[in-house]
Design an enzyme around this catalytic site. Structure first.
Site, PDB file in Angstrom:
ATOM      1  N   HIS A  51      -9.949   1.289   0.501  1.00 15.27           N
ATOM      2  CA  HIS A  51      -9.847   0.132   1.398  1.00 15.27           C
ATOM      3  C   HIS A  51     -10.923   0.185   2.483  1.00 15.27           C
ATOM      4  O   HIS A  51     -10.639  -0.024   3.659  1.00 15.27           O
ATOM      5  CB  HIS A  51      -8.464   0.084   2.035  1.00 15.27           C
ATOM      6  N   GLU A  92     -11.824  -4.366  -3.102  1.00 13.72           N
ATOM      7  CA  GLU A  92     -10.921  -3.312  -3.577  1.00 13.72           C
ATOM      8  C   GLU A  92     -10.647  -3.492  -5.067  1.00 13.72           C
ATOM      9  O   GLU A  92      -9.947  -4.424  -5.466  1.00 13.72           O
ATOM     10  CB  GLU A  92      -9.610  -3.352  -2.798  1.00 13.72           C
ATOM     11  N   HIS A 131       0.809  -1.222   0.000  1.00 19.26           N
ATOM     12  CA  HIS A 131       0.000   0.000   0.000  1.00 19.26           C
ATOM     13  C   HIS A 131       0.848   1.282   0.000  1.00 19.26           C
ATOM     14  O   HIS A 131       0.568   2.235   0.719  1.00 19.26           O
ATOM     15  CB  HIS A 131      -0.947  -0.003   1.189  1.00 19.26           C
TER      16      HIS A 131
END
Length: 383
Positions: A208, A347, A137
């Protein structure tokens, strides 16, 4: 949070929400019970706040510019009561004191990159490793920990922008990105991403949010019914990096081509190695949609509330994560304790570790080109 209503109350609520969306600055409380003042602070020299977008139906989305996070999302259930269907925290401290992904905009690259490395034009780029040997991420300086600039052009739209400097977490090029959140009369939340770069780089953005359509944010989602329009998924190695293969979902716990409860799917093969490594589902699904925003990518239904969420995207993949790492140590809105599998994340994305898998859709962005991506969450009811 649940707000009981009847026919008259629904009408009054719609009027009240229209007023709330145009409220005076000194009126702080949202429909979901949040106080805007609890999100007003300074992080790394930048001011944070809470922003509210809504429609005339009563749908309300609260977003903080810290990490571009969806904090609450209010939609009606089958009885007409409004429920908050995303996990999160009632103040900014819940997000800043302990790193988390709740509701966040993930960038510069969502999901994992093997060994925090990739090759670009023959040069090996080394990224910040923040997930064991890997980058996840966007690294330690990922966008979930950054403060976005905010602009609200109308009651139903919020535009967040962020400039990621050249070299942030090791990524090349200065990237200027915008994330537009908008709700409409169809009870859709659309998220549109755009980005440009000053130098060749990679990019992969997503949201998210941890969804719990029951509205009871401490309740398991295992009995929710899930459909995913994907005949294949990308299996993982023991460190949760994609192997480069695309495996068929047929006959596995990953087969959601017909609607099935998450509990039933997991029970098909509890000893499945992929499930064991991820402690549940935490895998990228290869969508059959061909990049069409008009094709249904996924559908989630909570029998207890009657709430349905459909997902549409122009991305080739979608990470399905069944909240396996939630362990009850975090207490969120309404004092809900977020235990294992009390939420599911859907996602939309390019595939994890795509920069190291040339056979997969590219995530390279060139100067002069524009990155775009869209995800739509559409809410409705089964009565």
């Amino acid at each position: 949070m649940t707000i009981p209503t009847n026919t008259l109350a629904c009408g009054l609520l719609a009027v009240a929400l229209l007023i709330a969306c145009n409220q005076e600055p000194d009126v702080q409380r949202t429909q979901s019970g949040l106080d805007k003042r609890d999100f007003q602070t300074v992080v790394n020299g930048d001011s944070t706040n809470l922003y509210v977008i809504c429609n005339a139906n009563g749908m309300e989305v609260c977003i903080t510019n810290y990490g571009g996070r969806i904090v609450s999302l209010m939609v009606p259930d089958a009885t007409g009561a409004f429920r908050d269907v995303v996990q999160g925290f009632a103040n900014i401290d819940g997000y800043t004191t302990e790193p988390s992904s709740f509701g966040a905009t993930m960038g510069r690259f969502a999901n994992r990159i093997n060994n925090g490395q990739f090759v670009l034009d023959g040069d090996t780029v080394q990224l910040d490793r923040n997930n064991g040997a890997h980058t996840i991420h966007g690294g330690g300086d990922g966008w979930r920990g950054q403060v976005f600039a905010a602009r609200q052009p109308d009651d139903s739209t919020l535009v967040l922008t962020y400039t990621s400097p050249d070299g942030e977490s090791g990524f090349p090029g200065e990237v200027t990105a915008s994330v537009t959140f908008a709700v409409n009369s169809r009870n859709e939340l659309a998220i549109n991403y755009e980005a440009e770069t000053t130098a060749k780089t990679i990019i992969n953005l997503t949201n998210h949010s941890f969804f719990n359509l029951s509205g009871n944010l401490a309740e398991t989602v295992l009995d929710d019914i899930l459909y995913v329009n994907a005949a294949g998924y990308t299996p993982l190695d023991s460190t949760l990096i994609t192997t480069g293969e695309v495996s068929p979902v047929a006959g596995t716990p990953f087969d959601f081509t017909e609607p099935v409860s998450i509990r039933t799917a997991l029970a098909r093969d509890p000893a499945n190695t992929q499930l064991q490594m991820a402690s549940g589902i935490d895998h990228n699904f290869v969508l059959n949609t061909g990049g069409s925003i008009d094709e249904l990518a996924a559908r989630l239904y909570a029998p207890g509330s009657g709430i349905v969420m459909e997902v549409y995207t122009d991305e080739p993949g979608m990470q399905v994560y069944t909240g396996n790492m939630l362990d009850g140590s975090r207490t969120g809105k309404g004092n809900a304790r977020y235990g294992k599998q009390t939420a599911i994340c859907l996602e939309t994305q390019h595939f994890p570790d795509a920069p190291n898998k040339p056979q997969w859709p590219t995530t390279v962005l060139e100067p002069g080109d524009r990155y775009t991506s869209t995800c739509i969450y559409r809410f409705s009811l089964v009565k």
